[in-house]
Design a protein around this motif. Structure first.
Motif, PDB file in Angstrom:
ATOM      1  N   LEU A 191       0.852  -1.177   0.000  1.00 18.71           N
ATOM      2  CA  LEU A 191       0.000   0.000   0.000  1.00 18.71           C
ATOM      3  C   LEU A 191       0.898   1.240   0.000  1.00 18.71           C
ATOM      4  N   PHE A 192       0.350   2.353  -0.462  1.00 20.27           N
ATOM      5  CA  PHE A 192       1.098   3.607  -0.510  1.00 20.27           C
ATOM      6  C   PHE A 192       0.580   4.570   0.547  1.00 20.27           C
ATOM      7  N   SER A 193       1.484   5.429   1.014  1.00 19.30           N
ATOM      8  CA  SER A 193       1.141   6.421   2.035  1.00 19.30           C
ATOM      9  C   SER A 193       1.952   7.677   1.780  1.00 19.30           C
ATOM     10  N   HIS A 194       1.488   8.808   2.314  1.00 20.05           N
ATOM     11  CA  HIS A 194       2.204  10.064   2.120  1.00 20.05           C
ATOM     12  C   HIS A 194       3.479  10.144   2.939  1.00 20.05           C
ATOM     13  N   GLY A 195       3.642   9.287   3.941  1.00 12.52           N
ATOM     14  CA  GLY A 195       4.854   9.334   4.746  1.00 12.52           C
ATOM     15  C   GLY A 195       4.848   8.275   5.823  1.00 12.52           C
ATOM     16  N   VAL A 196       6.036   7.963   6.335  1.00 12.77           N
ATOM     17  CA  VAL A 196       6.142   6.959   7.385  1.00 12.77           C
ATOM     18  C   VAL A 196       5.471   7.425   8.664  1.00 12.77           C
ATOM     19  N   ILE A 197       5.593   8.698   9.012  1.00 16.15           N
ATOM     20  CA  ILE A 197       4.981   9.176  10.253  1.00 16.15           C
ATOM     21  C   ILE A 197       3.453   9.148  10.170  1.00 16.15           C
ATOM     22  N   PRO A 198       2.826   9.620   9.085  1.00 14.03           N
ATOM     23  CA  PRO A 198       1.380   9.397   8.967  1.00 14.03           C
ATOM     24  C   PRO A 198       1.001   7.927   9.054  1.00 14.03           C
ATOM     25  N   SER A 199       1.858   7.054   8.519  1.00 15.18           N
ATOM     26  CA  SER A 199       1.579   5.617   8.592  1.00 15.18           C
ATOM     27  C   SER A 199       1.682   5.111  10.034  1.00 15.18           C
ATOM     28  N   LEU A 200       2.641   5.641  10.798  1.00 20.00           N
ATOM     29  CA  LEU A 200       2.725   5.273  12.213  1.00 20.00           C
ATOM     30  C   LEU A 200       1.424   5.622  12.937  1.00 20.00           C
ATOM     31  N   ALA A 201       0.913   6.817  12.665  1.00 15.29           N
ATOM     32  CA  ALA A 201      -0.348   7.219  13.291  1.00 15.29           C
ATOM     33  C   ALA A 201      -1.485   6.291  12.866  1.00 15.29           C
ATOM     34  N   LEU A 202      -1.498   5.916  11.605  1.00 18.37           N
ATOM     35  CA  LEU A 202      -2.508   4.985  11.113  1.00 18.37           C
ATOM     36  C   LEU A 202      -2.401   3.638  11.825  1.00 18.37           C
ATOM     37  N   MET A 203      -1.175   3.168  12.043  1.00 19.91           N
ATOM     38  CA  MET A 203      -0.983   1.873  12.706  1.00 19.91           C
ATOM     39  C   MET A 203      -1.456   1.904  14.157  1.00 19.91           C
ATOM     40  N   GLY A 211      11.079  15.910   0.026  1.00 25.80           N
ATOM     41  CA  GLY A 211      10.050  16.877  -0.334  1.00 25.80           C
ATOM     42  C   GLY A 211       8.973  16.283  -1.223  1.00 25.80           C
ATOM     43  N   ILE A 212       9.235  15.117  -1.792  1.00 30.85           N
ATOM     44  CA  ILE A 212       8.213  14.387  -2.554  1.00 30.85           C
ATOM     45  C   ILE A 212       7.632  13.344  -1.617  1.00 30.85           C
ATOM     46  N   LYS A 213       6.436  13.578  -1.165  1.00 37.65           N
ATOM     47  CA  LYS A 213       5.845  12.748  -0.114  1.00 37.65           C
ATOM     48  C   LYS A 213       5.448  11.389  -0.688  1.00 37.65           C
ATOM     49  N   SER A 214       6.175  10.356  -0.270  1.00 39.47           N
ATOM     50  CA  SER A 214       5.917   9.019  -0.784  1.00 39.47           C
ATOM     51  C   SER A 214       6.475   8.000   0.192  1.00 39.47           C
ATOM     52  N   SER A 215       5.648   7.064   0.606  1.00 42.89           N
ATOM     53  CA  SER A 215       6.140   5.952   1.410  1.00 42.89           C
ATOM     54  C   SER A 215       5.292   4.719   1.130  1.00 42.89           C
TER      55      SER A 215
END
Length: 390
Positions: A87-99, A238-242
Motif C-alpha cells: 500500500l502507498f502512504s504520504h509518509g512513514v509518520i502518517p503511517s505510524l499514526a494509522l498503525m 520533499g516528494i511525499k511518498s512511502s
C-alpha cells in the motif's frame, strides 16, 4: 564504467523554503535528516520527462511500479512481496499514526525504545495512547535491546503495540536477525503487534546486514507491518511518498479500508514516478552516495577523536547520522545546544529523542566534505568554550 556523481558540489539551499537551511546568516546545517546532495540524475530526468509531457492529471500506481518495488526488496533483502502486500502512504509518520488506529484503542499502551526518533513518542501521545519506554543499553559503544526490560514492561503495562525503528534512529544500529528473533518471540508470547519503521534500510553501511522484520514473521503476519520509503534513500523527502507492507490478507485489507475512509490511499503523479525511477534506476547513485557518506563518517569520527576527545562517538551501522555523547561538556541541554547555535552550526539536540538523549547531539554528515569540515571546526570552537574546556 559508471558515470561518477559529484557529491562535493555545494548547492545553496537558503531562501528556498528549506526546513534544514532556514537561516538568514551563514549557519552550517548539520541537523535534520536530509542530504545536501543533488538528487540522482535518473530521478531528475524522470521529473523533467513528466513536465515535458505536460499533462499532470489523476494518476494511479502502475504494474511496473509495483514490480520495481518487489524487485528492489527481493534482490537486496530477500523480502518476498507481491502486489497485494503493498500500500502507498504520504509518509512513514502518517503511517505510524494509522498503525496506532489499526492495532490499539485510546489509552492502550504502546512501547517504544529510548532514545528514539521523536515522532514515535509524540504520535503515541497525540493519539491518546499510553506511552511506555524501554531504554536501550549501551554496550561497547553501541545500543542493544534490553529484552528483559521490554518483556517486563509489556507484562506490567499490558502493551498492545511495539513500534520498532530498524535501522535505529538516532543510534544507527542495524538490529541483527538474532535480536529481532528474540524481540519477535517476546511479542508473540504476549500477543503484541509490531510495526517496524525501516526507512533507513537502504542506508545500511558496509559490514552490516539489514533484516526486514517481515522475513521473520511467518505465522505472525496478522500482527506485523513494515513501513519504508525511498525518499530518505534518494534524498527526495520533499516528494511525499512511502510504502506500507503487510502480508496478511485481512490486515492489508483493513489498512486499505482505513486509508480510504479519509482518501489517504493514493499519491500524486510525481511521487509515483519518482518512486519507480528510484527503485528502477537508482542503484549506482546510491552506491556512490554511500561510499561518500562512509568517507565523511570516517573523517568526522577521526576529527572528533582528535579535537574533541571527550565526546563519546557512536559509530553508525546505517545512515549518515552520528550519535554523540557530549556529557563531558556540561549538565544542561539548552546550554550545549545554544553554544553550537552561537557558533553558527546546528546539530539536532539529543534531548528531543527521549530522556536517554540528555546531553547528546545528532550529527548529519550527508553533505559536501567542505561543509562538514567547516561545521566541525565551528563545533570544535563552540564546545571548547563550554565550561572552560580547552
Amino acid at each position: 564504467m559508471p558515470v561518477p556523481y559529484n557529491f562535493d558540489e555545494i548547492i545553496d539551499r537558503r531562501g528556498t523554503g528549506s526546513l534544514k537551511w532556514h537561516y538568514n546568516d551563514d549557519t552550517i546545517a548539520l541537523w535534520v535528516a536530509d542530504m545536501d546532495f543533488k538528487a540522482a540524475p535518473p530521478i531528475l530526468n524522470t521529473i523533467e520527462r513528466v513536465l515535458q509531457h505536460g499533462v499532470l492529471g489523476y494518476t494511479k500506481p502502475t504494474d511496473a511500479l509495483y514490480q520495481a518495488i518487489i524487485d528492489w526488496h527481493g534482490s537486496r533483502y530477500g523480502l518476498a512481496l507481491n502486489k497485494k502486500h503493498i500500500l502507498f502512504s504520504h509518509g512513514v509518520i502518517p503511517s505510524l499514526a494509522l498503525m496506532l488506529r489499526m492495532f490499539t484503542e485510546a489509552e492502550d499502551a504502546v512501547m517504544v525504545n529510548d532514545p528514539i526518533y521523536a515522532p514515535f513518542m509524540t504520535k503515541v501521545e497525540q493519539n491518546s495512547r499510553t506511552l511506555v519506554t524501554s531504554a536501550l543499553k549501551e554496550v561497547e559503544g553501541k545500543y542493544q535491546l534490553d529484552l528483559a526490560d521490554i518483556e517486563a514492561k509489556i507484562v506490567e503495562h499490558e502493551v498492545k503495540l511495539y513500534l520498532l525503528c530498524n535501522p535505529h534512529n538516532p543510534g544507527g544500529r542495524v538490529w541483527t536477525r538474532d535480536e529481532l528473533q528474540a524481540l519477535l518471540s517476546i511479542c508473540k508470547k504476549h500477543d503484541v503487534a509490531i510495526v517496524s519503521d525501516e526507512i533507513h534500510q537502504d542506508l545500511t553501511l558496509n559490514g552490516h546486514t539489514f533484516t526486514p522484520f517481515l522475513t521473520l514473521a511467518e505465522g505472525y503476519e496478522h500482527k506485523v507491518v513494515s513501513l519504508t520509503s525511498m525518499t530518505k534513500t534518494f534524498n527526495v523527502a520533499g516528494i511525499k511518498s512511502s510504502i506500507i507492507f503487510a502480508k496478511d490478507e485481512a490486515l492489508i485489507n483493513k489498512i486499505n479500508w482505513q486509508q480510504r475512509l479519509s482518501d489517504e490511499h493514493d499519491l500524486n503523479l510525481f511521487a509515483y514516478e519518482v518512486t519507480y525511477s528510484a527503485y528502477k534506476e537508482g542503484r549506482e547513485w546510491l552506491a556512490q552516495a554511500l561510499t561518500y557518506i562512509e568517507t565523511n563518517i570516517e573523517f568526522a569520527v577521526q576529527f572528533l577523536n582528535q579535537h574533541l576527545p571527550d565526546i563519546k562517538v557512536m559509530r553508525p551501522e546505517a545512515s549518515y547520522l552520528i550519535w554523540l555523547d557530549c556529557s563531558a561538556y556540561g549538565q544542561d541541554d539548552k546550554t550545549l545546544y545554544d553554544a553550537l547555535r552561537d557558533a553558527k552550526v546546528e546539530l539536532s539536540a539529543g534531548i528531543q529523542y527521549g530522556d536517554a538523549g540528555h546531553l547528546k547531539l545528532r550529527l548529519n554528515v550527508a553533505c559536501p566534505k567542505a561543509l562538514l569540515i567547516e561545521g566541525l571546526n565551528r563545533m570544535h570552537a563552540a564546545l571548547n568554550s563550554v565550561n572552560g574546556h580547552k
